[in-house]
Design an enzyme around this catalytic site. Structure first.
Site, mmCIF file in Angstrom:
data_model
loop_
_atom_site.group_PDB
_atom_site.id
_atom_site.type_symbol
_atom_site.label_atom_id
_atom_site.label_comp_id
_atom_site.label_asym_id
_atom_site.label_seq_id
_atom_site.Cartn_x
_atom_site.Cartn_y
_atom_site.Cartn_z
ATOM 1 C CG ASP A 57 95.225 82.820 61.111
ATOM 2 O OD1 ASP A 57 94.017 82.739 61.371
ATOM 3 O OD2 ASP A 57 95.831 81.934 60.472
ATOM 4 C CG ASP A 109 98.247 77.848 59.037
ATOM 5 O OD1 ASP A 109 97.377 77.661 59.894
ATOM 6 O OD2 ASP A 109 98.861 76.909 58.509
#
Ligand SMILES: CSC[C@H]1O[C@H](OP(=O)(O)O)[C@H](O)[C@@H]1O
Ligand SMILES: Nc1ncnc2[nH]cnc12
Length: 289
Positions: free
Chosen positions: A210, A212
């Site tokens: 991802d 973040d």
């Protein structure tokens, strides 16, 4: 010469490893308590291997409560010489996209609630952490991942947060913009410090799941988003381990991992506490005798 034994610490989404000959889940006791789970031992293409799921099967240990000292001690006790950490992480760089692997070479340790050393009053030691990753093992693992078809980035700074909550937006921006970090996770410290104290070669593959919470074009990280990417990453990680065992004998090490304790212990032999020494039999046996 010591036989190479590869220890694999599986992170989120990686709770076992298949294809081992003579596979056996084993209980290992340590002076630091029980490791995260039983440890799976066996051989892969002739190389001795020990696999430990960092959070335990079923993901029972939070990043704070992973028994890091017991894990490293148990692997050392089994004869592990090289530790490959497989870790999910968030990315602070556009080009380090979900599904990519980052060969971490530096850390910033922001954890605050963990036992970080095997040593203590009664036997004080200070190892160097200037270069926390074994150069040879990391290079070999990166090559192994490329052979498995993964996009690999060489080098990166991993911010280790305490968790278990993900970062605020302000923290995410600070780690990325002011501190120059590349990826973020919750588990590699104190693991890397303990592996160095135990004189083991240690490298991490940070597997991006991802962005973040800093990225204007992507949603803030949540567990659902992480899990959606984990499965593909895990398949690539398993293929990487298979490739790595074929090349680990030639990996080399210029970092000095296996002699980290040569000049690290400060406490005079006559002032060392036998109780403290008693717990160091596996990790510091080479220098303490
Ligand atoms: C499920 S996302 C957060 C969790 O995943 C990473 O763990 P690991 O390094 O064991 O793969 C991260 O550090 C967090 O602990
Ligand atoms: N964004 C993130 N922060 C901390 N740990 C993570 N593990 C996976 N993604 C993460």
């Amino acid at each position: 010469m010591t036989e190479i034994m590869l220890g694999v610490i599986g992170g989120s989404g990686i709770y076992d490893i298949d294809g081992l000959e003579d596979a056996q889940w084993r209980d290992v006791q340590t002076p630091w308590g029980a490791p995260s789970d039983q440890i799976l031992t066996g051989r892969l293409h002739g190389v001795a291997l020990a696999f430990l799921p960092r959070h335990g099967r079923g993901h029972v240990h939070s990043p704070t409560d992973v028994p890091y000292r017991a894990n490293i001690d148990a692997l050392k006790r089994l004869g592990v010489t090289h530790v490959l950490s497989l870790s999910a992480c968030g990315s602070f760089r556009d080009e380090m996209a979900p599904g990519h692997f980052v060969m971490v070479d530096q850390y910033i340790d922001r954890t605050v609630n963990r036992d970080k050393s095997f040593f203590s009053s009664g036997c004080v030691a200070h190892v160097s952490m200037a270069h926390p990753i074994c150069d040879g093992l990391s290079r070999a693992a990166g090559d192994a991942a490329r052979q498995a078809g993964v996009t690999v980035h060489d080098g990166g700074t991993y911010l280790v947060m305490e968790g278990p909550q993900f970062s605020t937006l302000a923290e995410s921006r600070m780690y990325r913009e002011a501190w120059g970090c590349d990826v973020i996770g919750m588990t590699n410290m104190p693991e890397a410090k303990l592996a160095r104290e135990a004189e083991m070669h240690y490298a991490t593959i940070a597997m991006v799941t991802d962005y973040d919470s800093w990225h204007p074009d992507h949603d803030d990280v949540d567990v659902q988003a992480v899990i959606a990417v984990l499965q593909g990453n895990s398949a690539h990680a398993r293929a990487t381990v298979v490739n790595l065992v074929r090349m680990i004998a030639g990996a080399g090490c210029a970092t000095g991992c296996a002699t980290a304790l040569d000049f690290a212990i400060m406490t005079a032999p006559g002032r060392r506490d036998p109780v403290v020494l008693g717990k160091l039999d596996a990790v510091a046996g080479r220098v303490l005798g």
